[in-house]
Design a protein around this motif. Structure first.
Motif, PDB file in Angstrom:
ATOM      1  N   ARG A 140     -36.539  -3.448   4.491  1.00  8.65           N
ATOM      2  CA  ARG A 140     -36.768  -3.427   3.044  1.00  8.65           C
ATOM      3  C   ARG A 140     -36.873  -4.834   2.456  1.00  8.65           C
ATOM      4  NH1 ARG A 140     -32.604   1.456   1.252  1.00  8.65           N
ATOM      5  NH2 ARG A 140     -33.623   3.109   2.448  1.00  8.65           N
ATOM      6  N   GLY A 141     -37.611  -5.678   3.148  1.00 12.58           N
ATOM      7  CA  GLY A 141     -37.864  -7.025   2.655  1.00 12.58           C
ATOM      8  C   GLY A 141     -36.789  -8.040   2.966  1.00 12.58           C
ATOM      9  N   ALA A 142     -35.695  -7.623   3.590  1.00 14.92           N
ATOM     10  CA  ALA A 142     -34.600  -8.545   3.914  1.00 14.92           C
ATOM     11  C   ALA A 142     -34.524  -8.749   5.419  1.00 14.92           C
ATOM     12  CB  ALA A 142     -33.272  -7.995   3.394  1.00 14.92           C
ATOM     13  N   ALA A 143     -34.037  -9.926   5.813  1.00 14.01           N
ATOM     14  CA  ALA A 143     -33.761 -10.161   7.224  1.00 14.01           C
ATOM     15  C   ALA A 143     -32.521  -9.369   7.610  1.00 14.01           C
ATOM     16  CB  ALA A 143     -33.544 -11.649   7.481  1.00 14.01           C
ATOM     17  N   ARG A 144     -32.609  -8.693   8.760  1.00 12.61           N
ATOM     18  CA  ARG A 144     -31.472  -7.885   9.215  1.00 12.61           C
ATOM     19  C   ARG A 144     -31.075  -8.290  10.625  1.00 12.61           C
ATOM     20  NH1 ARG A 144     -31.636  -1.362   9.357  1.00 12.61           N
ATOM     21  NH2 ARG A 144     -33.391  -1.765  10.753  1.00 12.61           N
ATOM     22  N   ILE A 145     -29.777  -8.473  10.796  1.00 13.66           N
ATOM     23  CA  ILE A 145     -29.207  -8.765  12.111  1.00 13.66           C
ATOM     24  C   ILE A 145     -28.200  -7.657  12.429  1.00 13.66           C
ATOM     25  CG2 ILE A 145     -27.915 -10.426  13.514  1.00 13.66           C
ATOM     26  CD1 ILE A 145     -28.776 -12.583  11.467  1.00 13.66           C
ATOM     27  N   VAL A 146     -28.355  -7.039  13.588  1.00 14.92           N
ATOM     28  CA  VAL A 146     -27.435  -5.981  14.000  1.00 14.92           C
ATOM     29  C   VAL A 146     -26.854  -6.352  15.358  1.00 14.92           C
ATOM     30  CG1 VAL A 146     -27.161  -3.544  14.573  1.00 14.92           C
ATOM     31  CG2 VAL A 146     -28.720  -4.213  12.743  1.00 14.92           C
ATOM     32  N   ILE A 147     -25.526  -6.343  15.457  1.00 16.96           N
ATOM     33  CA  ILE A 147     -24.830  -6.566  16.724  1.00 16.96           C
ATOM     34  C   ILE A 147     -23.998  -5.322  17.005  1.00 16.96           C
ATOM     35  CG2 ILE A 147     -23.285  -8.053  18.054  1.00 16.96           C
ATOM     36  CD1 ILE A 147     -24.459  -9.467  14.827  1.00 16.96           C
ATOM     37  N   ALA A 148     -24.262  -4.654  18.113  1.00 11.60           N
ATOM     38  CA  ALA A 148     -23.549  -3.423  18.457  1.00 11.60           C
ATOM     39  C   ALA A 148     -23.027  -3.516  19.884  1.00 11.60           C
ATOM     40  CB  ALA A 148     -24.477  -2.214  18.310  1.00 11.60           C
ATOM     41  N   ASP A 149     -21.834  -2.978  20.110  1.00  6.74           N
ATOM     42  CA  ASP A 149     -21.292  -2.925  21.468  1.00  6.74           C
ATOM     43  C   ASP A 149     -20.750  -1.529  21.752  1.00  6.74           C
ATOM     44  OD1 ASP A 149     -18.474  -2.626  20.766  1.00  6.74           O
ATOM     45  OD2 ASP A 149     -18.460  -4.738  20.221  1.00  6.74           O
ATOM     46  N   ASP A 150     -20.430  -1.276  23.020  1.00  6.41           N
ATOM     47  CA  ASP A 150     -19.889   0.025  23.427  1.00  6.41           C
ATOM     48  C   ASP A 150     -18.410  -0.083  23.788  1.00  6.41           C
ATOM     49  OD1 ASP A 150     -20.056  -1.466  25.724  1.00  6.41           O
ATOM     50  OD2 ASP A 150     -21.085   0.062  26.924  1.00  6.41           O
ATOM     51  N   GLY A 151     -17.708  -1.002  23.107  1.00  4.81           N
ATOM     52  CA  GLY A 151     -16.310  -1.271  23.427  1.00  4.81           C
ATOM     53  C   GLY A 151     -15.343  -0.251  22.849  1.00  4.81           C
ATOM     54  N   ILE A 152     -14.098  -0.686  22.681  1.00  2.00           N
ATOM     55  CA  ILE A 152     -13.015   0.220  22.276  1.00  2.00           C
ATOM     56  C   ILE A 152     -13.045   0.534  20.789  1.00  2.00           C
ATOM     57  CG2 ILE A 152     -11.508  -0.513  24.143  1.00  2.00           C
ATOM     58  CD1 ILE A 152     -10.107  -2.374  22.207  1.00  2.00           C
ATOM     59  N   GLY A 153     -13.898  -0.147  20.027  1.00  2.00           N
ATOM     60  CA  GLY A 153     -14.036   0.176  18.613  1.00  2.00           C
ATOM     61  C   GLY A 153     -13.045  -0.546  17.735  1.00  2.00           C
ATOM     62  N   LEU A 154     -13.118  -0.247  16.429  1.00  2.00           N
ATOM     63  CA  LEU A 154     -12.306  -0.946  15.439  1.00  2.00           C
ATOM     64  C   LEU A 154     -10.879  -0.433  15.376  1.00  2.00           C
ATOM     65  CD1 LEU A 154     -14.945  -1.045  12.576  1.00  2.00           C
ATOM     66  CD2 LEU A 154     -14.166  -2.987  13.923  1.00  2.00           C
ATOM     67  N   GLY A 155     -10.699   0.885  15.532  1.00  2.00           N
ATOM     68  CA  GLY A 155      -9.386   1.480  15.326  1.00  2.00           C
ATOM     69  C   GLY A 155      -8.329   0.971  16.275  1.00  2.00           C
ATOM     70  N   THR A 156      -8.757   0.634  17.508  1.00  2.74           N
ATOM     71  CA  THR A 156      -7.788   0.183  18.520  1.00  2.74           C
ATOM     72  C   THR A 156      -7.956  -1.280  18.854  1.00  2.74           C
ATOM     73  OG1 THR A 156      -9.342   0.917  20.224  1.00  2.74           O
ATOM     74  CG2 THR A 156      -7.611   2.457  19.575  1.00  2.74           C
ATOM     75  N   ALA A 157      -8.711  -2.008  18.031  1.00  2.00           N
ATOM     76  CA  ALA A 157      -8.961  -3.420  18.314  1.00  2.00           C
ATOM     77  C   ALA A 157      -7.707  -4.246  18.116  1.00  2.00           C
ATOM     78  CB  ALA A 157     -10.069  -3.951  17.395  1.00  2.00           C
ATOM     79  N   PRO A 158      -7.463  -5.232  18.992  1.00  2.00           N
ATOM     80  CA  PRO A 158      -6.296  -6.109  18.836  1.00  2.00           C
ATOM     81  C   PRO A 158      -6.382  -6.930  17.562  1.00  2.00           C
ATOM     82  CG  PRO A 158      -7.328  -6.329  21.019  1.00  2.00           C
ATOM     83  CD  PRO A 158      -8.267  -5.556  20.171  1.00  2.00           C
ATOM     84  N   GLY A 159      -5.253  -7.505  17.179  1.00  2.00           N
ATOM     85  CA  GLY A 159      -5.188  -8.303  15.958  1.00  2.00           C
ATOM     86  C   GLY A 159      -6.135  -9.481  15.975  1.00  2.00           C
ATOM     87  N   ARG A 160      -6.358 -10.044  17.149  1.00  2.00           N
ATOM     88  CA  ARG A 160      -7.251 -11.200  17.250  1.00  2.00           C
ATOM     89  C   ARG A 160      -8.652 -10.837  16.771  1.00  2.00           C
ATOM     90  NH1 ARG A 160      -7.729 -16.650  17.288  1.00  2.00           N
ATOM     91  NH2 ARG A 160      -9.500 -17.310  18.523  1.00  2.00           N
ATOM     92  N   ARG A 161      -9.095  -9.608  17.123  1.00  2.00           N
ATOM     93  CA  ARG A 161     -10.427  -9.192  16.710  1.00  2.00           C
ATOM     94  C   ARG A 161     -10.480  -9.004  15.195  1.00  2.00           C
ATOM     95  NH1 ARG A 161     -14.190  -4.031  18.500  1.00  2.00           N
ATOM     96  NH2 ARG A 161     -16.128  -5.189  18.476  1.00  2.00           N
ATOM     97  N   THR A 162      -9.413  -8.476  14.623  1.00  2.00           N
ATOM     98  CA  THR A 162      -9.358  -8.305  13.171  1.00  2.00           C
ATOM     99  C   THR A 162      -9.506  -9.639  12.463  1.00  2.00           C
ATOM    100  OG1 THR A 162      -7.923  -6.385  13.470  1.00  2.00           O
ATOM    101  CG2 THR A 162      -7.984  -7.372  11.289  1.00  2.00           C
ATOM    102  N   GLY A 163      -8.839 -10.678  13.010  1.00  2.00           N
ATOM    103  CA  GLY A 163      -8.979 -12.012  12.441  1.00  2.00           C
ATOM    104  C   GLY A 163     -10.410 -12.512  12.520  1.00  2.00           C
ATOM    105  N   GLY A 164     -11.089 -12.197  13.645  1.00  2.00           N
ATOM    106  CA  GLY A 164     -12.484 -12.576  13.792  1.00  2.00           C
ATOM    107  C   GLY A 164     -13.357 -11.916  12.746  1.00  2.00           C
TER     108      GLY A 164
END
Length: 416
Positions: A345-369
C-alpha cells in the motif's frame, strides 16, 4: 389537505427539554427530540449537522429516514459541499423549499446532494443552530411530500433550534475536551515509552561497547600478539624462506578477517556500498553459518525504496532486522528464518518470521530485544507489529515505513 400550522408553547418546550435531559450523545438527543417535535413540525427525516471548531467540516446525526450524510455512514464532509452551505456560512438565516429535488439552491457543482435525492426528500426546512450569535450547525426537517412547510413554520423551527443548540454545544465541547485529554495521555505514554526505550538502547550501547572491547581483546589482540612472537623468533635468523613466512602470512590474513567482521558489526559497510537487501542477506548468511541446523530464505522485490531513505533511518531499520534475527538465532530456538522486503500500500514493508518457540515462552533476553526494536521503530516513526506466526507458532515481526519512489533509486553495486 393543507396542514394547520401550530405554534409552540411552554408545555411543549418543557417536554422537549425533559426528553433530551440525560442524553449523552448527539444521536440520542436528535432521536429523543424528534418524537416531541413531530406534532409541531411533521417530518420523515430530521437531522442535526454540527461544524468542527475550524468551521470547515460538518458531521450529521439523523433520525427517521437515513442518508449518506449520517456520521455513522460517512466521515465528516466539507462545509463547501453541503447543499445548505449558505446557512453554515451565515449568508442566510433559514432555507425553506417546497421541493428540494427541483430547487436550484440544492444543485450546484460539487454539491453532495445525492443523499437528498436517494431518500426522496422534497419539502425541507433548515434553520441555524447558534451559540452567542455564532452559527455552530444546522437543524433540518424534511418530508417526502411537496409543500409541507410554510413560512410560519420557520419561527417554530428557530425556537426548537434555540432549545437544542446549547445542549449540542455542550456535547461538542465535552467531546473536544475528551479528545484533548486522550491525546495528552497518548503523548505522555509515547514519551514514557521512548524514555524507557532510550534507557534500554543506552544499556545495549554499553553492552555493545563491552562486546567490541572483548572481541578486540580476545580476537585481534591475541592474533597480533601471536604475530609479534613469530616476528621475534624470526629476528635472529639471517634469512627466511617461504615456508617459514607462511604461518606469519596466515596469521595476518586471519587477523584482518576478524577485524573486518568486528568493523562490519559496528558499521555495516555492505549496507553502505551494496544496499539494504544485500546487507540483510549478508547478515543472514553470517547468522546461519554460526548456528547448526538453521536455514533462511530472503525475498527482496527490489522496489522498496529503502535505500533512498535518510542514512540514519536505513541504519535504524538494519539494526531492527539485525536485532530480530539475533533474537531468532539466540533465543527462539528457530530452525528457519524468512525475511521479506517488499511494498505494501505504498509503504516499504519488512517482515521477519521464524518457526521458533514464539513470544509466550520467550526468555527475558528476547523481551528486552523486542523493547529495543520498538524504540528504534518509534524513533523513525515506523509502524511495528509483533505477533505469533500464522499457524500460532514462531514469531512474525512487520515494519511499515513510507518509502521513496522506486524510479528515483540509484543502481546499487552487486556483491561479488
Amino acid at each position: 389537505m393543507p396542514r394547520t400550522v401550530q405554534t409552540i408553547d411552554m408545555t411543549q418546550i418543557l417536554s422537549i427539554l425533559r426528553a433530551i435531559a440525560g442524553q449523552l450523545d448527539f444521536r440520542g438527543v436528535v432521536s429523543a427530540a424528534s418524537a416531541e417535535i413531530s406534532a409541531l413540525l411533521p417530518h420523515d427525516h430530521l437531522d442535526v449537522a454540527i461544524m468542527d471548531s475550524k468551521r470547515t467540516m460538518v458531521s450529521a446525526y439523523e433520525t427517521g429516514l437515513h442518508t449518506e450524510w449520517d456520521a455513522s455512514t460517512t466521515a465528516t464532509k466539507p462545509v463547501k459541499v453541503s447543499p445548505i452551505r449558505p446557512l453554515f456560512l451565515g449568508k442566510v438565516d433559514y432555507i425553506l423549499t417546497d421541493d428540494a429535488q427541483n430547487d436550484p439552491r440544492f444543485h450546484f457543482e460539487g454539491a453532495f446532494s445525492k443523499p437528498i435525492f436517494a431518500a426522496g426528500l422534497r419539502s425541507r426546512l433548515h434553520v441555524p443552530l447558534k451559540v452567542e450569535r455564532r452559527v455552530i450547525g444546522a437543524l433540518s426537517f424534511s418530508t417526502q411530500e411537496i409543500g409541507t412547510y410554510r413560512l410560519e413554520d420557520v419561527e417554530t423551527a428557530r425556537i426548537v433550534a434555540d432549545i437544542l443548540s446549547s445542549y449540542f454545544f455542550a456535547l461538542q465541547q465535552s467531546e473536544l475536551v475528551r479528545q484533548s485529554e486522550l491525546q495528552q495521555v497518548q503523548a505522555e505514554a509515547r514519551a514514557e515509552g521512548l524514555r524507557i526505550g532510550a534507557l534500554h538502547l543506552t544499556e545495549e550501547l554499553e553492552n555493545a561497547r563491552q562486546a567490541l572491547g572483548m572481541d578486540l581483546h580476545d580476537q585481534t589482540l591475541a592474533d597480533l600478539s601471536r604475530i609479534a612472537r613469530g616476528l621475534e623468533r624470526a629476528v635472529g635468523k639471517p634469512s627466511l624462506r617461504g615456508a617459514e613466512l607462511q604461518p606469519l602470512h596466515d596469521d595476518i590474513e586471519h587477523c584482518l578477517r576478524e577485524l573486518r567482521v568486528i568493523i562490519d558489526n559496528a558499521k555495516p559497510s555492505v549496507l553502505q556500498f551494496f544496499g539494504f537487501g544485500q546487507a540483510v542477506e549478508a547478515l543472514l548468511e553470517r547468522s546461519v553459518s554460526s548456528s547448526a541446523g538453521l536455514t533462511y530464505c530472503l525475498q527482496d522485490d527490489g522496489d522498496t525504496g529503502l535505500d533512498e531513505l535518510p542514512p540514519n533511518t536505513v541504519v535504524s531499520l538494519y539494526r531492527i532486522v539485525q536485532e530480530a534475527i539475533n533474537n531468532s538465532v539466540r533465543h527462539a530456538r528457530a530452525t528457519h528464518i524468512a525475511v521479506s522486503l517488499n511494498r505494501h500500500r505504498g509503504a516499504a514493508r519488512i517482515v521477519i518470521a521464524d518457526d521458533g518457540i514464539g513470544l509466550g515462552t520467550a526468555p527475558g533476553r528476547r523481551t528486552g530485544g523486542l523493547s529495543n526494536i520498538r524504540t528504534r521503530a518509534s524513533l523513525i516513526e515506523a509502524d511495528l507489529t509483533v505477533a505469533s506466526g500464522s499457524d500460532g507458532k514462531g514469531t512474525r515481526l512487520e515494519i511499515l515505513l513510507p518509502a521513496c519512489t522506486p524510479a528515483a533509486q540509484p543502481v546499487k553495486a552487486s556483491l561479488p
